[in-house]
Design a protein around this motif. Structure first.
Motif: not given
Length: 887
Positions: A14, A18, A21-22, A25, A64-65, A67, A77, A82, A84, A127
């Motif tokens: 990432l 990032a 947070s991955a 989350a 969840t992520q 990019y 980033q 972004t 949601h 992914t």
């Protein structure tokens, strides 16, 4: 490239900030733990226009992520935006991300590879990668790789207009404009556009004549090609012939004609005019009316019982026919008579009748005696007169006649005159006499300028007898060398107010620019061009014929304060009764217009023409393209043809060709033929002759005779060759000729002796006596036009025979009216130019016009002493002028 929804089990590396947070989350909901992300929105290919950044976006669920990765590297980033949200139908989380790409980012890797970006989304199950989106810099170059070009096409012909647009990203779209209006193939079935962007017109129509433009456009710019002018022309076509007209004469030989028009179809947009003549004439014969005449009276009948007897006659000597008048008078004649059978006679009637008879006999005897005396006296006087007239007519003159042969005669000519020995000489004035009403009266206008008095000799002689004269005449035709650039038929120069002269060597064509014709302070580059007749479209109608070369002088539209003088040859035997001659000038639109009719009052002062025996001098204040065209008014109208014989200079084979050219009698045509024959390796084998070709609609015939049959034979199957009348009369086919192919029986035969006849049926004729050695005889080679010497452009005083200061003094002295008539009118009279007084008087300086014409006529071999003598004679009438020595 990864496809959408492709599962990556390993968690990707990432971007900075990032990874944590991955991990935090990861969703706890079991509803989405078993689902891979799928993309609701994938990034698309985009183009950067100028310096504007572009935006890429993608949206996935459940995710969840999410990019972007560009060219294999994660986008920072902080560059992501972004959002949601939750899918209302499934309750699953939705993530949407956007990034911006600038021109600088793309240009960093320009040339290495294309710039691309890809969106990666993941969930706890794995992914997924989106499709690659390519980011390109948009552009459109200025120059077309191929542009449409102008064309002239015939009607119903197919047209293809190519167009290759400029290079660009994205590729340019192409559309076509016709006169600035969009061409839509959906609305016109005659038009379509190929995949290569070419515009195709299946069949050209008149409405397709327009300016066509190819337009290329993309998101960056819109480019236009140069406009291509498409001209759809229509070649002319002849209509059907009309019916023959009635015979032109009611008695004897005449002519009748029929016509057609170039209207089937009419030529349009520069299409070719119909070839051939629009009028045909043919000879016709009308039976002459014969008036009736009485026969002799019959003998008197016996005296009847009524003391009368009668006699009769008939209208039969001749009887009236072909509409002739009947005899006038009685057919029967009666009168009283004396007879013994007459029972009602008065007393003494027999004695009266006897006395009357005796008196009648006496009167008849006296009348017969008087008639006999008168007849004897008249016969004696008439014999003396005939003898005197015969001595006059036969002194020094032998008539020559050339007639067509009869069908049963193998010889072409019933009489073959010896044209090589006859010489006819006339001494005295050629001006018309005024002592006979039946004589032909010639006008004094410029159409027929007087030739003056003197000795004039008409020759029919052999080539050897004319050799010296022919060499002298041809040697005077060569003065100047061709231009170092361009064509031999063009001259040019730069001129100012001092004037000058342009000449095309060996053609008789020149342009005189007088002093002060060009305004002071102006400088003009002037040209003079002789056109080939196949290069210029000169429409001729009816009985019209081209009489001169087609000559251009320019540039058109320049300002001239005095007329320039254009000199050129012609081939007409001018006569006001037989010809209507016009000067034609081509307009800017390409049409030919009559600007002057010779012999008539000029409709404008811009043009004037002095017509002489073999040349014309055109005064013009407007430069342009000119030609002299004539229309015959009678069948006696004639043109001069120059007959020239050529043959190969070397003959290795048994065949030997003699070419007989029938040319318009102008120097330029002769020059072209000589140059052509030099290229063909030909040589002149006889002195050229002149033939007068009449508008009689009879063809020109050529034949060869008197060849030694033991040495030579002719391959000509017919007794003669023939050139059609219209090919010669139009004047538009300059190099007409016939070829006689001969064959010698042995290669050792080199001597050729024969006669060649050229004649027009019921017209003029000429003969050539050829006595020639084909291997070594070069006696006529010196008669060809020599190489040009000199210069075709003369500027300033060197272009004029008259010194400038002397010229100015003559003008200032003769322009004002003289007290004793010593002015320009007297000078014009002494130079035989008094028929043009009205034209000279219309100009600001009449004397300058006279001197300009003298310069045009007499350069470079003019006798300046004769002009000085004429000016001095004018000066003697006024002591204030100058002497001959001063001139």
């Amino acid at each position: 490239m990864s496809q959408p929804g492709h599962v990556e089990v390993a968690e990707p590396h990432l971007p900075t900030g990032a990874q944590q947070s991955a991990t935090v989350a990861n969703p706890a909901s079991g509803a989405s733990s078993d689902l891979l992300p799928h993309f609701q929105l994938e990034p698309e290919d985009v183009y950067i226009v100028k310096n504007k950044a572009v935006s890429l976006a993608c949206r996935a669920t459940p995710a969840t992520q999410i990019y972007f990765k560009c060219n294999g590297e994660w986008v920072h980033q902080g560059d992501h935006v972004t959002q949601h949200s939750t899918d209302r139908s499934t309750g699953l989380p939705v993530m949407e991300v956007r990034i911006e790409v600038t021109r600088q980012q793309v240009e960093k890797i320009f040339g290495l590879e294309e710039y691309w970006c890809q969106c990666v989304a993941w969930s706890s199950s794995g992914t997924t990668k989106s499709q690659k989106a390519f980011v390109r810099i948009a552009y459109l170059r200025k120059n077309f790789e191929q542009e449409p070009t102008a064309r002239e096409v015939s009607i119903e012909q197919g047209i293809v207009l190519p167009c290759r647009p400029p290079e660009g990203i994205p590729p340019a779209e192409v559309e076509w404009l016709r006169n600035e209006e969009l061409v839509d193939p959906e609305l016109d079935a005659n038009v379509y556009v190929t995949p290569e962007h070419s515009l195709v017109l299946r069949q050209a129509r008149l409405a397709d004549t327009a300016n066509y433009t190819c337009v290329a456009k993309n998101i960056v710019a819109r480019r236009r090609s140069a406009s291509a002018a498409i001209t759809v022309y229509v070649n002319g076509g002849w209509s059907t012939w009309t019916q023959w007209s009635g015979c032109s004469t009611s008695c004897g030989r005449g002519w009748q004609k029929r016509s057609r028009t170039c209207t089937n179809p009419t030529p349009l947009n520069g299409g070719a005019f119909c070839e051939g003549q629009n009028v045909q004439k043919t000879a016709c014969t009308t039976l002459c009316p014969v008036d009736g005449a009485w026969s002799e009276w019959s003998k008197w009948s016996e005296c009847g019982a009524e003391c009368t007897h009668w006699r009769s006659r008939e209208c039969s000597e001749p009887a009236p026919r072909n509409g002739g008048r009947d005899c006038h008078g009685p057919e029967l004649d009666t009168r009283n008579c004396t007879s013994e059978l007459c029972t009602h006679a008065a007393p003494g009637a027999e004695d009266v009748a006897l006395y009357v008879g005796l008196v009648a006999v006496a009167v008849c005897l006296v009348l017969l005696l008087l008639v006999g005396v008168l007849v004897y006296c008249r016969k004696k006087g008439g014999l003396d007169a005939d003898v005197a007239d015969s001595s006059i007519l036969t002194a020094g003159f032998q008539p020559v006649s050339i007639k067509p042969s009869k069908a049963d005669n193998p010889s072409l000519l019933t009489i073959q005159p010896d044209l090589s020995t006859t010489t006819m000489t006339y001494q005295g004035s050629l001006c018309p006499r005024q002592d006979g009403p039946a004589k032909l009266q010639l006008p004094n206008g410029h159409l027929l300028s007087p030739l003056g008095a003197g000795r004039h000799t008409l020759h029919h002689s052999s080539p050897a007898a004319e050799g010296a004269d022919f060499v002298a005449r041809l040697s005077t035709q060569s003065y100047f060398r061709s231009l170092p650039r361009g064509t031999n038929n063009m001259a040019y120069g730069t001129f100012n107010f001092l004037g000058g002269r342009l000449m095309i060597p060996n053609t008789g064509i020149s342009l005189l620019i007088p002093p002060d014709a060009i305004p002071r302070g102006k400088i003009y580059e002037v040209y003079l061009t002789l056109h080939k007749q196949e290069e210029v479209r000169l429409p001729l109608a009816g009985c019209q014929t081209l009489l001169s070369p087609i000559v251009s002088c320019g540039p058109p539209g320049v300002l001239l304060t005095r007329p320039a003088i254009l000199a050129m040859g012609h081939c007409v035997e001018a006569s006001a009764e037989n010809w209507s001659i016009r000067l034609k000038k081509q307009s800017c639109e390409g049409t030919w217009e009559d600007v002057l009719q010779l012999g008539a009052e000029p409709c404008t002062e811009l043009y004037y023409c002095q017509l002489e025996a073999q040349a014309c001098y055109v005064f013009t204040e407007q430069l342009g393209r000119f030609a002299l065209v004539g229309e015959s008014l009678s069948m006696a109208a004639s043109k001069r043809l120059k007959l020239v014989l050529f043959a190969p200079a070397a003959c290795p084979s048994l065949e030997y060709n003699i070419r007989v050219y029938c040319l318009s009698d102008t120097q330029d045509v002769l020059k072209e033929v000589i140059q052509l024959e030099k290229q063909l390796g030909g040589q002149l084998i006889g002195a050229p002759r002149v033939l007068h070709f009449k508008d009689s609609y009879h063809n020109l015939r050529l034949s060869i005779h008197d060849m030694p049959s033991s040495l030579w034979k002719s391959k000509l199957l017919a007794s003669y060759q023939e050139i059609p009348f219209y090919h010669i009369w139009s004047g538009l086919q300059p190099f007409l000729h016939c070829t006689f192919t001969l064959e010698r029986l042995s290669t050792s035969t080199c001597e050729l002796a024969c006669k060649i006849w050229v004649w027009q049926v019921e017209g003029d004729g000429q003969s050539f006596t050829v006595n020639f050695n084909i291997a070594k005889d070069t006696r006529f080679s010196d008669w060809l036009v020599p190489d040009e010497v000199g210069t075709p452009a003369l500027v300033g005083p060197s272009a004029f025979k008259i010194p400038f200061l002397i010229r100015q003094k003559i003008i200032s002295s003769l322009d004002p009216p003289g007290t004793r008539g010593a002015d320009w009118r007297t000078l014009a009279q002494k130079l035989n130019l008094d028929s043009h007084l009205s034209f000279f008087a219309s100009k600001a300086s009449p004397t300058a016009m006279i001197l300009n014409l003298w310069e045009a006529r007499h350069f470079p071999n003019g006798n300046l002493s004769q002009l000085a003598a004429a000016v001095a004679e004018v000066g003697k009438q006024d002591g204030a002028l100058f002497s001959e020595a001063e001139c």
